[in-house]
Design a protein around this motif. Structure first.
Motif, short mmCIF file in Angstrom:
data_model
loop_
_atom_site.label_atom_id
_atom_site.label_comp_id
_atom_site.label_asym_id
_atom_site.label_seq_id
_atom_site.Cartn_x
_atom_site.Cartn_y
_atom_site.Cartn_z
N VAL A 1 40.87 49.31 41.08
CA VAL A 1 40.46 49.35 39.68
C VAL A 1 40.08 47.93 39.27
O VAL A 1 40.89 47.00 39.40
CB VAL A 1 41.59 49.90 38.78
CG1 VAL A 1 41.17 49.83 37.31
CG2 VAL A 1 41.95 51.33 39.17
N LYS A 2 38.88 47.81 38.73
CA LYS A 2 38.38 46.49 38.33
C LYS A 2 37.95 46.53 36.87
O LYS A 2 37.21 47.43 36.46
CB LYS A 2 37.20 46.07 39.20
CG LYS A 2 36.61 44.71 38.86
CD LYS A 2 35.47 44.35 39.80
CE LYS A 2 34.91 42.97 39.48
NZ LYS A 2 33.81 42.58 40.41
N GLY B 1 55.03 48.88 33.95
CA GLY B 1 54.10 49.67 34.74
C GLY B 1 53.81 49.11 36.11
O GLY B 1 53.92 49.81 37.12
N LEU B 2 53.43 47.83 36.18
CA LEU B 2 53.06 47.25 37.47
C LEU B 2 54.27 47.12 38.40
O LEU B 2 54.14 47.25 39.61
CB LEU B 2 52.41 45.88 37.27
CG LEU B 2 51.00 45.92 36.67
CD1 LEU B 2 50.47 44.52 36.42
CD2 LEU B 2 50.04 46.68 37.60
N THR C 1 47.55 44.38 45.84
CA THR C 1 47.14 42.99 45.64
C THR C 1 46.24 42.93 44.41
O THR C 1 45.77 43.97 43.90
CB THR C 1 46.37 42.45 46.86
OG1 THR C 1 45.23 43.29 47.12
CG2 THR C 1 47.27 42.44 48.09
N PHE C 2 45.99 41.72 43.93
CA PHE C 2 45.11 41.58 42.77
C PHE C 2 44.42 40.23 42.79
O PHE C 2 44.89 39.27 43.42
CB PHE C 2 45.90 41.75 41.46
CG PHE C 2 46.86 40.63 41.18
CD1 PHE C 2 46.49 39.54 40.39
CD2 PHE C 2 48.15 40.65 41.71
CE1 PHE C 2 47.38 38.52 40.13
CE2 PHE C 2 49.04 39.63 41.45
CZ PHE C 2 48.65 38.55 40.65
N PHE D 1 42.67 45.20 40.83
CA PHE D 1 43.86 45.62 41.57
C PHE D 1 43.43 46.51 42.72
O PHE D 1 42.58 47.39 42.55
CB PHE D 1 44.82 46.41 40.66
CG PHE D 1 45.63 45.55 39.75
CD1 PHE D 1 46.81 44.97 40.19
CD2 PHE D 1 45.21 45.30 38.46
CE1 PHE D 1 47.56 44.17 39.35
CE2 PHE D 1 45.95 44.50 37.61
CZ PHE D 1 47.14 43.93 38.06
N THR D 2 44.05 46.28 43.90
CA THR D 2 43.71 47.05 45.09
C THR D 2 44.99 47.57 45.75
O THR D 2 45.89 46.80 46.06
CB THR D 2 42.93 46.20 46.11
OG1 THR D 2 41.77 45.64 45.46
CG2 THR D 2 42.50 47.04 47.30
#
Length: 508
Positions: free
Chosen positions: A433-434, A467-468, A483-484, A494-495
């Motif tokens: 998500v970018k 959340g994270l 990762t981010f 975020f990947t």
């Protein structure tokens, strides 16, 4: 038998018994008859020797007798052992037995000399008792090193979880004992004459030697050390020098690994309890703030809807309905975060894997994103699936994806684009998500996955800071990584990567 020898045999104060190679009693003197409580020799003659031995030992005695017949020697039995015999009435008594042998007409004969040592055993027990009392008295009343050794030996033979040493002024071990010595496969004798310094780990040796110097100088010492994941405490006291003996010291080496682990566990539990209390306090503070805004919005919009009763006012009603939906979604998200966190903290989080069709799954995510996005935000999707069905917990996977999508829309402008990528390959499952929003300050990025963490540039935006942390823990449980990359005012990507093998496992 010659009459002279017969007189000796018959009148001996010791019990005399002759048996043949097969263990059959051929001769006994009156003392044997008396010792064993029989009325006459005839009761014993022709019996196996095992009749005089306690029942539970008879089987083993047959083997011993056979072995003796193969290699007969003159020897004593029972000295230093608890050797027992059994009388006719079944009562047992302690004996000493000496064996000899001779041949008669080329046949082996075994002669046993039997002595009842009941009185001697009683005396020895009494002497032992008196000696024990004397030793205690000596330990308290003498400063001689031999008495000290006896005292130390008495303590150290069963000294739990440690060793006791006496060292001289050169730290040479003069005496040692303790359970650790035996645990390490050593003996006290194997340590005598060695330097106590050799018992020390290299990393602590210099510091402990300084303490040992103080000990020889007359000071008591204590030192803690760790060696090979085991924890030890060394206590040292100088020994009494009132007899002008050479300087010596007593060292006690204790294995305190279990105590240290218990202390660490207790401290860990206290820290967890403290953390839990802090979390409760933060939850109350956060909840009062985070719940107030959506609840106020719901109340406000619900009130305003009532002011648009006309059919022509449907657009105004729908606007407030959408505001209510978003507020309810936010409240649901907060509650889900806390429920997820509670399951993770208690160890109750479980995976209920089932087949997931990724095309249907991404369609559901698109629909749910439409309900939470800002008015003019646009989701750009890129889905490529070599495997279009995976095995995973759909609730947990959706939680991870929606959390990232929710953050993206929350921290982006009203008209921003948000990129949502998902693909499967032969090696991995990836979702990304970018956004092009406010980004995360560099100096705060290391704390991003911590509980309740919120960057300083988002304090005016609603959020729990959970959340994270939850996403990271779920991804870890799935055997993947998150990762981010982020820059302030340029956005965040975020990947999530999970080995495809983990997503294709058969469902149990």
């Amino acid at each position: 038998m010659d009459s002279k020898y017969k007189q000796i045999f018959e009148n001996s104060k010791e019990g005399l018994l002759v048996a043949n190679k097969s263990g059959t009693i051929e001769m006994v003197n009156p003392q044997v008859v008396k010792l064993f409580g029989y009325q006459s020799k005839e009761e014993l003659l022709g019996q196996k020797i095992e009749i005089l031995i306690p029942h539970e030992l008879r089987k083993h005695h047959v083997n011993h007798r056979d072995n003796y017949s193969k290699n007969p020697t003159s020897r004593s039995m029972g000295i230093g052992k608890n050797l027992s015999a059994v009388r006719k009435d079944g009562s047992s008594f302690p004996v000493e037995v000496s064996l000899s042998h001779f041949k008669e007409n080329d046949e082996l004969k075994v002669i046993a000399f039997i002595v009842d040592i009941t009185e001697r055993v009683k005396i020895e027990a009494e002497v032992l008792k008196l000696n024990t009392e004397l030793e205690r008295e000596v330990q308290f009343r003498t400063a001689e090193i031999n008495a000290q050794n006896k005292l130390l030996r008495s303590i150290a033979e069963n000294f739990p979880n440690g060793n006791i040493y006496v060292v001289n002024d050169n730290f040479i071990i003069e005496w040692a004992d303790g359970s650790l010595i035996r645990e390490m496969g050593l003996t006290d004798q194997s340590l005598i004459g060695l330097s106590f310094k050799n018992r020390l780990p290299e990393k602590d040796k210099n510091a402990i030697i300084i303490e040992l110097e103080k000990l020889i100088a007359g000071q008591s010492i204590r030192y803690d050390l760790t060696d090979k994941n085991r924890h030890f405490t060394i206590h040292g006291v100088p020994l009494d020098l009132s007899l002008n003996a050479n300087k010596r010291a007593l060292l006690v080496e204790l294995d305190v690994t279990s105590q240290r682990k218990a202390e660490l566990e207790m401290q860990d539990n206290l820290n967890k309890e403290k953390e839990l209390n802090e979390m409760k306090s933060r939850f109350v503070s956060m909840a009062s703030h985070e719940f107030r805004t959506p609840l106020s919005t719901i109340i406000s919009s619900a009130t305003i809807i009532g002011k648009y009763p006309e059919a022509t006012q449907q657009s105004q009603r729908e606007k407030h309905i959408e505001r209510i939906k978003r507020s309810v979604f936010n409240l649901t998200g907060i509650l889900n975060d806390f429920l997820s966190l509670d399951k993770l903290e208690s160890g109750a989080a479980t995976f209920k894997n089932q087949p997931i069709n990724l095309y249907d799954f991404t369609q559901e995510l698109n629909e749910e994103f439409s309900a939470i996005k800002k008015e003019n935000q646009t989701l750009i999707t890129d889905f490529k699936f070599e495997f279009d069905t995976i095995n995973c917990d759909p609730i947990i996977l959706k939680n991870c994806c929606l959390n990232l999508l929710s953050n993206a829309t929350k921290y982006s402008k009203d008209d921003d684009f948000i990129d949502f990528t998902m693909y499967t390959s032969k090696t991995e499952f990836l979702t990304q998500v970018k956004d092009y929003g406010i980004g995360i300050p560099k100096d705060e990025q290391k704390e991003l996955f911590s509980r309740f963490f919120r960057a300083k540039n988002v304090t005016n935006i609603q959020g729990t800071g959970l959340g994270l942390n939850i996403v990271k823990r779920y991804v870890d449980l799935m055997g993947g990584s998150i990762t981010f990359e982020s820059e302030v005012n340029s956005g965040t990507t975020f990947t999530i990567r999970i080995p495809i093998a983990n997503m294709l496992k058969p469902i149990e």
